[in-house]
Design a protein around this motif. Structure first.
Motif, short mmCIF file in Angstrom:
data_model
loop_
_atom_site.label_atom_id
_atom_site.label_comp_id
_atom_site.label_asym_id
_atom_site.label_seq_id
_atom_site.Cartn_x
_atom_site.Cartn_y
_atom_site.Cartn_z
N LYS A 664 91.54 -22.81 -37.00
CA LYS A 664 92.84 -23.40 -36.63
C LYS A 664 92.67 -24.46 -35.56
CE LYS A 664 95.81 -19.43 -37.76
NZ LYS A 664 96.75 -18.41 -37.22
N GLN A 665 91.68 -24.25 -34.69
CA GLN A 665 91.44 -25.24 -33.63
C GLN A 665 90.75 -26.49 -34.16
OE1 GLN A 665 89.17 -23.05 -30.73
NE2 GLN A 665 90.93 -21.78 -30.07
N ASP A 666 89.89 -26.33 -35.15
CA ASP A 666 89.09 -27.45 -35.64
C ASP A 666 89.76 -28.20 -36.80
OD1 ASP A 666 87.23 -26.68 -33.80
OD2 ASP A 666 85.96 -25.58 -35.24
N PHE A 667 90.73 -27.61 -37.46
CA PHE A 667 91.35 -28.24 -38.62
C PHE A 667 92.86 -28.24 -38.46
CE2 PHE A 667 87.27 -26.61 -40.05
CZ PHE A 667 86.74 -27.68 -40.76
N ASP A 668 93.47 -29.26 -39.09
CA ASP A 668 94.93 -29.36 -39.04
C ASP A 668 95.61 -28.34 -39.96
OD1 ASP A 668 94.72 -31.57 -37.32
OD2 ASP A 668 94.50 -32.93 -39.03
N GLN A 669 94.93 -28.00 -41.05
CA GLN A 669 95.52 -27.05 -42.00
C GLN A 669 94.41 -26.18 -42.58
OE1 GLN A 669 99.20 -27.23 -43.14
NE2 GLN A 669 98.43 -25.13 -43.18
N VAL A 670 94.66 -24.88 -42.60
CA VAL A 670 93.73 -23.91 -43.17
C VAL A 670 94.43 -23.21 -44.34
CG1 VAL A 670 92.33 -21.86 -42.79
CG2 VAL A 670 92.58 -23.56 -40.96
N ILE A 671 93.81 -23.24 -45.50
CA ILE A 671 94.35 -22.59 -46.70
C ILE A 671 93.34 -21.56 -47.18
CG2 ILE A 671 95.10 -22.90 -49.09
CD1 ILE A 671 96.08 -25.66 -48.34
N ILE A 672 93.80 -20.32 -47.35
CA ILE A 672 92.90 -19.24 -47.75
C ILE A 672 93.32 -18.75 -49.13
CG2 ILE A 672 91.97 -16.97 -47.17
CD1 ILE A 672 92.72 -17.50 -44.27
N ASP A 673 92.38 -18.78 -50.06
CA ASP A 673 92.59 -18.22 -51.41
C ASP A 673 92.22 -16.75 -51.36
OD1 ASP A 673 92.95 -17.81 -54.09
OD2 ASP A 673 91.06 -18.73 -54.70
N THR A 674 93.23 -15.86 -51.40
CA THR A 674 92.99 -14.43 -51.19
C THR A 674 92.78 -13.71 -52.53
OG1 THR A 674 95.33 -13.87 -51.34
CG2 THR A 674 94.50 -14.54 -49.18
N PRO A 675 92.21 -12.52 -52.51
CA PRO A 675 92.04 -11.72 -53.74
C PRO A 675 93.40 -11.22 -54.22
CG PRO A 675 90.57 -10.97 -51.98
CD PRO A 675 91.56 -11.89 -51.35
N PRO A 676 93.49 -10.77 -55.47
CA PRO A 676 94.76 -10.20 -55.97
C PRO A 676 95.14 -8.96 -55.17
CG PRO A 676 92.97 -9.85 -57.53
CD PRO A 676 92.45 -10.79 -56.50
N ILE A 677 96.43 -8.80 -54.94
CA ILE A 677 96.89 -7.76 -54.02
C ILE A 677 96.96 -6.39 -54.66
CG2 ILE A 677 99.32 -8.16 -54.51
CD1 ILE A 677 99.88 -7.66 -51.55
#
Length: 754
Positions: A664-677
């Motif tokens: 979060k400090q190094d990038f403007d936006q973080v997107i995480i592709d999570t496993p199926p819930i």
């Protein structure tokens, strides 16, 4: 750029096109249009199968014959000549029923050899068709040098074929040789006999097996199947092919006794022969039946006449003996004599009365002549009274004689009747004929239309009907999500974006796979639709999602977005990758993390190695500086890696929390592709450190139940989902609801995608 987002349509408009209280014809038609290629493929397959089936249809031939049953004597034979009558309608029905039974058909089957079947060995699929269309009397040349098959022009006629009882119903193999010779093999393949056409051949193993061929024309090596079936088993099939119809005159209520026989068969010569056999054998059997009835009646009369003659003689002797014993005449003679005396006396009295009237004219009543006349009349009247008394007593006295005479008369009448019947019967037998008449023999057989074109088109329409029925049933039973209203009504979460199906993405996937197989990862371009096709309608929808996210939390910076889903294969990774590229194209440094360390596949789309990724960092095998990989201008990527520890332990560790904080400090936006819930809990553990949680739903694949269960599982862990992304991973079934048009650059250049 103009945009129409179906996710924000008013409910009233949706109800206008998709009513909940009735059948939506428009939706059904759109469903069928969506599967148009499947319907067309099934229809064409059925069309092709029906087309191939027409090659197997054998021509069918039909012939007819006319018969008549005499209504006045039908089925009564000779008894009708003796005064016995029968119903004409019942007699006609009885005769028609007899024709369809083994009484008539079994002898015809034996006579025509229908129970002996000989079939050439044709090449599969088209061999029989080629043989039927061969012209000329010569033999066709074997195709592909396959001499064991018949290709046309073969002729075989079985004059005699007998088999032992154990071989009845079994199929023998006959192989043609040179100079009209042949070999006959048993069903087990054992050679039974060899012979030549025109000669009777007997098996050396058993004398019960004989074969004689008449006409025989075939190429050497051609195989035939020959079998002998019990005639009784062919009666039903022959009766099913035989149709009997009554022929009426001008008045349908009047029975003419004429009926028509119609027979169908695959052999035009055989069908005529069979029907003629049935018609003429019906006449023969009826004549035999009448002759048998006449003979039985004659035998009965010949037995009864001598008995009656003897009884009549005994009765007459009894009458004569009675007269001798009583010294009397017969009753007829005595009665005639008494009647004669009575008549004579009455005539004498009448004469005396006439004379007395004449005397009274001359004399007084006291005159002697008048008195003498009266005295004579009294004497005669007394005698008359005595005769009448005798007449009254006569039957009682002669009752025994009356009985004897009556019995003699009865026996005499019976004897005379039977004697007369015998003479009439002998005359009738001499001119005996059948009650059934053949009015017309079987006419030349005509070919029945096979309706091949109708069968072919019926196959097409049947395929279309079945495919449509199956698809409609499937959709009726399928409870998958189709539109945004279903989700919002079911789980009360807003739909932030609707992603239409992208055909360009499918083409890119094929090209990427082909490039991977041909050139390897080094020369294959990353599979990012937003980079290769930025004008695609799906990418434009993701741009709308980016704006919606900014409006969702306009003051937030350096935030993490978790993309969640209920099950695998719903397009969650596709949304994560292209959303990351769209945000990166807006000028933000964007980091995409493949959080599915169990089965992550993003590295394949980006042509990156899987190792030294998230799993290795969480296990302490690599440093933070080694994780992020530069993909293009503002897009960076961390692969899932190869884990050895359990994923739950890794996501619960402090290193994962520290990783999210650093990114979060190094990038403007973080997107995480999570496993199926639903299968695992990893997505919940990851989402705790993310400010925005988006839930990806696949239209046509996810069900309301699965989505509800997944959302419930997230809320149970205090994870509040901010919105739904409805992804159409298949072509839209209701395309008209998601139709967009964009214009870029030159006003004459435009693209429309549905």
């Amino acid at each position: 750029m103009n945009e129409t987002n179906s996710g924000n349509q008013p409910a009233s408009t949706a109800l206008l096109f998709f009513p909940h209280d009735g059948v939506d014809i428009r939706k059904i038609l759109m469903e069928l249009y969506h599967y148009k290629w499947i319907i067309l493929a099934v229809s064409m397959t059925s069309f092709f199968i029906a087309f191939l089936y027409t090659f197997t249809i054998q021509p069918t031939y039909q012939t007819t014959a006319l018969l008549q049953v005499h209504p006045q004597s039908a089925n009564a034979g000779v008894l009708s000549k003796l005064g016995y009558k029968s119903s004409a309608d019942s007699a006609l029905e009885t005769q028609q029923a007899l024709i369809r039974t083994r009484y008539i058909l079994e002898p015809v089957i034996i006579q025509t050899g229908l129970n002996i079947s000989v079939t050439p060995h044709y090449y599969p699929l088209f061999g029989a068709w080629m043989a039927r269309h061969h012209s000329g009397d010569s033999l066709a040349r074997p195709l592909f040098r396959l001499k064991s098959y018949a290709w046309g022009g073969e002729k075989i006629e079985v004059s005699q074929f007998t088999v032992p009882e154990e071989y009845v119903g079994q199929t023998f193999k006959l192989i043609a040789g040179k100079n009209n010779s042949y070999q006959l093999f048993s069903p087990e393949g054992e050679l039974l006999l060899t012979g030549k056409a025109g000669e009777l051949s007997t098996s050396a193993k058993t004398n019960a097996l004989t074969l004689k061929l008449g006409k025989f024309q075939a190429n050497p090596g051609t195989q035939f199947s020959i079998s002998y079936k019990a005639p009784i088993y062919l009666v039903n099939s022959l009766a099913n092919n035989l149709r009997i119809t009554d022929v009426y005159g001008n008045d349908p209520a009047q029975n003419t006794g004429i009926f028509q026989l119609t027979l169908t068969d695959s052999d035009p010569a055989r069908v005529v022969k069979l029907l003629n056999g049935i018609a003429h054998y019906t006449v023969i059997k009826n004549r035999q039946q009448n002759a048998e009835e006449a003979q039985e009646t004659l035998e009965f009369l010949n037995r009864r006449l001598p008995e009656l003659r003897n009884k009549l003689a005994s009765a007459e002797d009894a009458v004569n003996q009675y007269h001798i014993q009583n010294n009397t005449l017969s009753m007829s003679m005595i009665s005639q004599l008494l009647l004669h005396q009575l008549t004579t006396l009455e005539q004498a009295i009448d004469k005396l009365k006439t004379e007395r009237e004449e005397l009274l004219q001359l004399y007084m009543p006291e005159h002697p002549q008048v008195l003498a006349n009266i005295s004579k009349e009294d004497a005669l009247q007394k005698r008359i009274d005595e005769l009448k008394g005798e007449i009254r007593k006569f039957p009682l006295i002669n009752q025994e004689e009356i009985n004897l005479v009556r019995e003699a008369k009865i026996k005499n009448s019976m004897y005379l009747y039977l004697l007369n019947s015998e003479q009439q019967l002998e005359i009738a037998k001499a001119g005996l004929s059948s009650d059934v008449i053949v009015l017309s023999d079987a006419i030349p057989a005509g070919k029945i239309p096979s309706h091949k074109m109708m069968i072919i088109f019926m196959g097409f329409f049947m395929g279309a009907f079945l495919s449509i029925a199956v698809l409609l049933l499937k959709n009726a039973l399928n409870k998958t999500i189709e539109d945004s209203e279903q989700i919002e009504d079911a789980i009360k979460l807003p739909v932030q974006c609707v992603l239409p199906f992208s055909r360009k993405q499918k083409r890119l996937e094929k090209a990427h796979k082909k490039g991977m197989n041909t050139f390897g990862t080094g020369l294959s371009a990353p599979l990012i639709l937003a980079k290769q096709e930025p004008d695609d309608i799906t990418i434009e929808s993701l741009r709308s999602l980016r704006i919606s996210l900014n409006m969702l939390s306009p003051s937030a910076h350096h935030q993490a977005i978790a993309l969640m889903g209920s099950l695998p294969g719903i397009g969650k990774s596709f949304v994560s990758l292209n959303l990351s590229q769209v945000i990166a194209d807006s000028g933000k440094r964007t980091l995409l993390i493949d959080g599915d360390i169990r089965k992550g596949l993003l590295h394949r789309a980006l042509n990156q190695p899987k190792s030294n990724g998230l799993s290795e960092y969480l296990e302490g095998k690599c440093q933070y500086e080694e994780l992020a990989r530069h993909i293009n201008e503002n897009l960076f990527y961390i692969p899932c890696g190869n884990h050895t520890a359990h994923p739950i332990q890794l996501f619960q560790s402090n290193r994962f929390q520290e990783l999210i904080k650093k990114t979060k400090q190094d990038f403007d936006q973080v997107i995480i592709d999570t496993p199926p819930i639903l299968p695992v809990i990893d997505s919940v553990l990851i989402s705790k450190y993310c400010e925005i949680k988006l839930f990806v739903v696949s239209a046509g694949k996810d069900t309301i139940g699965d989505v509800k269960l997944a959302v419930k599982k997230a809320r149970a862990c205090h994870i509040e989902i901010n919105g739904i992304v409805l992804n159409h991973s298949k072509p839209l079934k209701n395309a008209a609801r998601y139709e967009y048009r964009y214009t870029y650059g030159d006003v004459n250049t435009s693209s429309a995608t549905t």
